[in-house]
Design a protein around this motif. Structure first.
Motif, PDB file in Angstrom:
ATOM      1  N   TYR A  80      21.004  28.806 -16.405  1.00  0.00           N
ATOM      2  CA  TYR A  80      19.571  27.563 -15.846  1.00  0.00           C
ATOM      3  C   TYR A  80      19.462  26.309 -17.047  1.00  0.00           C
ATOM      4  O   TYR A  80      18.728  26.239 -16.901  1.00  0.00           O
ATOM      5  CB  TYR A  80      18.438  29.159 -16.877  1.00  0.00           C
ATOM      6  CG  TYR A  80      18.552  29.605 -15.585  1.00  0.00           C
ATOM      7  CD1 TYR A  80      17.365  29.361 -14.693  1.00  0.00           C
ATOM      8  CD2 TYR A  80      19.136  31.067 -15.783  1.00  0.00           C
ATOM      9  CE1 TYR A  80      17.294  31.289 -13.779  1.00  0.00           C
ATOM     10  CE2 TYR A  80      18.437  32.019 -15.790  1.00  0.00           C
ATOM     11  CZ  TYR A  80      17.620  31.931 -13.792  1.00  0.00           C
ATOM     12  OH  TYR A  80      17.507  32.996 -12.969  1.00  0.00           O
ATOM     13  N   LYS A  82      20.226  22.479 -18.569  1.00  0.00           N
ATOM     14  CA  LYS A  82      19.371  20.661 -17.632  1.00  0.00           C
ATOM     15  C   LYS A  82      21.088  20.800 -17.889  1.00  0.00           C
ATOM     16  O   LYS A  82      21.268  19.225 -17.086  1.00  0.00           O
ATOM     17  CB  LYS A  82      18.851  20.249 -18.475  1.00  0.00           C
ATOM     18  CG  LYS A  82      17.838  21.422 -18.627  1.00  0.00           C
ATOM     19  CD  LYS A  82      16.182  20.910 -19.171  1.00  0.00           C
ATOM     20  CE  LYS A  82      15.090  21.392 -19.588  1.00  0.00           C
ATOM     21  NZ  LYS A  82      13.999  21.039 -20.133  1.00  0.00           N
ATOM     22  N   ARG A  84      24.604  19.474 -16.699  1.00  0.00           N
ATOM     23  CA  ARG A  84      24.894  18.534 -14.611  1.00  0.00           C
ATOM     24  C   ARG A  84      26.234  19.775 -14.474  1.00  0.00           C
ATOM     25  O   ARG A  84      25.998  20.078 -13.109  1.00  0.00           O
ATOM     26  CB  ARG A  84      25.486  17.571 -15.053  1.00  0.00           C
ATOM     27  CG  ARG A  84      25.657  17.218 -13.912  1.00  0.00           C
ATOM     28  CD  ARG A  84      26.232  15.355 -13.123  1.00  0.00           C
ATOM     29  NE  ARG A  84      27.393  15.012 -13.942  1.00  0.00           N
ATOM     30  CZ  ARG A  84      28.639  14.715 -13.466  1.00  0.00           C
ATOM     31  NH1 ARG A  84      28.780  15.238 -12.607  1.00  0.00           N
ATOM     32  NH2 ARG A  84      29.623  14.411 -13.863  1.00  0.00           N
ATOM     33  N   HIS A 124      12.630  24.495 -11.072  1.00  0.00           N
ATOM     34  CA  HIS A 124      13.916  24.608 -11.587  1.00  0.00           C
ATOM     35  C   HIS A 124      14.958  26.152 -10.743  1.00  0.00           C
ATOM     36  O   HIS A 124      15.844  26.522 -10.594  1.00  0.00           O
ATOM     37  CB  HIS A 124      14.544  24.441 -13.207  1.00  0.00           C
ATOM     38  CG  HIS A 124      15.434  24.380 -13.004  1.00  0.00           C
ATOM     39  ND1 HIS A 124      16.951  23.815 -13.327  1.00  0.00           N
ATOM     40  CD2 HIS A 124      17.028  25.060 -14.114  1.00  0.00           C
ATOM     41  CE1 HIS A 124      17.992  23.895 -13.605  1.00  0.00           C
ATOM     42  NE2 HIS A 124      17.188  24.781 -14.505  1.00  0.00           N
ATOM     43  N   GLN A 125      14.236  27.132 -11.594  1.00  0.00           N
ATOM     44  CA  GLN A 125      14.346  28.206 -10.962  1.00  0.00           C
ATOM     45  C   GLN A 125      15.330  28.518  -9.799  1.00  0.00           C
ATOM     46  O   GLN A 125      15.392  29.532  -8.768  1.00  0.00           O
ATOM     47  CB  GLN A 125      13.580  29.738 -11.487  1.00  0.00           C
ATOM     48  CG  GLN A 125      13.545  29.654 -12.897  1.00  0.00           C
ATOM     49  CD  GLN A 125      12.781  30.667 -13.480  1.00  0.00           C
ATOM     50  OE1 GLN A 125      12.074  31.837 -12.704  1.00  0.00           O
ATOM     51  NE2 GLN A 125      12.142  30.651 -14.820  1.00  0.00           N
ATOM     52  N   SER A 127      15.917  26.369  -7.884  1.00  0.00           N
ATOM     53  CA  SER A 127      17.101  25.890  -7.461  1.00  0.00           C
ATOM     54  C   SER A 127      18.869  26.680  -7.728  1.00  0.00           C
ATOM     55  O   SER A 127      19.554  26.707  -6.799  1.00  0.00           O
ATOM     56  CB  SER A 127      16.994  24.190  -7.974  1.00  0.00           C
ATOM     57  OG  SER A 127      16.126  23.817  -7.377  1.00  0.00           O
ATOM     58  N   VAL A 128      18.746  27.042  -8.843  1.00  0.00           N
ATOM     59  CA  VAL A 128      18.950  27.905  -9.272  1.00  0.00           C
ATOM     60  C   VAL A 128      19.369  29.708  -8.423  1.00  0.00           C
ATOM     61  O   VAL A 128      20.286  30.363  -8.464  1.00  0.00           O
ATOM     62  CB  VAL A 128      18.993  28.420 -11.002  1.00  0.00           C
ATOM     63  CG1 VAL A 128      19.443  29.692 -11.478  1.00  0.00           C
ATOM     64  CG2 VAL A 128      19.251  27.529 -11.380  1.00  0.00           C
ATOM     65  N   LYS A 191      16.034  21.256  -1.598  1.00  0.00           N
ATOM     66  CA  LYS A 191      15.435  22.547  -1.551  1.00  0.00           C
ATOM     67  C   LYS A 191      16.188  23.568  -0.296  1.00  0.00           C
ATOM     68  O   LYS A 191      16.029  24.135   0.295  1.00  0.00           O
ATOM     69  CB  LYS A 191      14.298  23.657  -1.818  1.00  0.00           C
ATOM     70  CG  LYS A 191      13.975  24.964  -1.345  1.00  0.00           C
ATOM     71  CD  LYS A 191      11.892  24.899  -2.601  1.00  0.00           C
ATOM     72  CE  LYS A 191      11.333  24.411  -1.504  1.00  0.00           C
ATOM     73  NZ  LYS A 191      10.093  24.962  -1.859  1.00  0.00           N
TER      74      LYS A 191
END
Length: 230
Positions: A80, A82, A84, A124-125, A127-128, A191
């Motif tokens: 998780y 940030k 790259r 963000h979660q 996408s992960v 997404k």
């Protein structure tokens, strides 16, 4: 003594795996996590396939599980980040860990992926979770788990707990794919791309014909008369 030194090293690295940290040291942290899991995987794989007596002591099952238990929390946090590159390196590391000890890694990862796919506010979660779903497909849909697991128990003898984790794979994958369907959203191209990529990886690993179908098709072809040349 070596295990104590490794634990101390990983404890000192743990704060730098926090998702809020995105400094220049993240690349070195990711390299360390990825190298430990990758070289452990390679060593176990070579030792499992070696026919002659090894020149040095082999890694035992307890050694492998101890290493996985030490690395799994750090890799989970690093996914998780940030930064790259750190999340990608963490996912690669998790891929090796899931092969080494699926019973210690897959249940937690499946739960986190499901939570990430159902979240509304934490983009963000999501996408992960979609990226992790791509990584999970080859593990959960493996057709030969006995041969796919490079565990140090001798060829074809993985523990029952590992096989049980893999046996749940198709059912878990179906649930996760159903949760991922809303990701096909034209209003969010990133997404949608990750979602379609996950389904693309699924189709690459999904068998189009099983051995029973192949045998039936062969018998039908042999029983049917040859085509005429008229």
């Amino acid at each position: 003594e070596e295990w104590a030194s490794l634990r101390q090293l990983l404890r000192s690295v743990a704060p730098y795996c926090h998702p809020s940290n995105a400094g220049g040291y993240c690349l070195e942290v990711g390299t360390l996590l990825q190298a430990l899991s990758r070289f452990c995987f390679w060593r176990v794989l070579m030792e499992a396939r070696r026919s002659s007596a090894p020149a040095r002591p082999t890694l035992g099952a307890n050694d492998v599980r101890a290493l996985v238990r030490m690395l799994e929390p750090l890799v989970t946090q690093a996914r998780y980040s940030k930064h790259r590159l750190l999340p990608r390196m963490a996912e690669t590391s998790y891929k090796y860990l899931s092969r080494l000890a699926p019973e210690l890694t897959l249940p937690t990862l499946e739960m986190r992926v499901a939570e990430g796919l159902q979240t509304v506010t934490a983009v963000h979660q999501t996408s992960v979770a979609l990226s992790s779903l791509c990584m999970l497909v080859p593990v959960l849909l493996t057709l030969c788990p006995t041969e796919a697991l490079p565990l140090p128990f001798g060829p074809g003898k993985p523990p029952a707990s590992s096989l049980l984790s893999l046996a749940r794979g198709p059912a878990v994958m179906r649930t996760l794919l159903e949760l991922a369907l809303p990701g096909i959203d034209p209003n969010d191209p990133t997404k949608m791309l990750l979602t379609l990529l996950a389904f693309g990886v699924l189709l690459q690993h999904l068998p189009l014909a099983g051995p029973v179908w192949t045998a039936e098709a062969s018998s039908r072809r042999s029983a049917s008369p040859p085509p005429s040349n008229e």
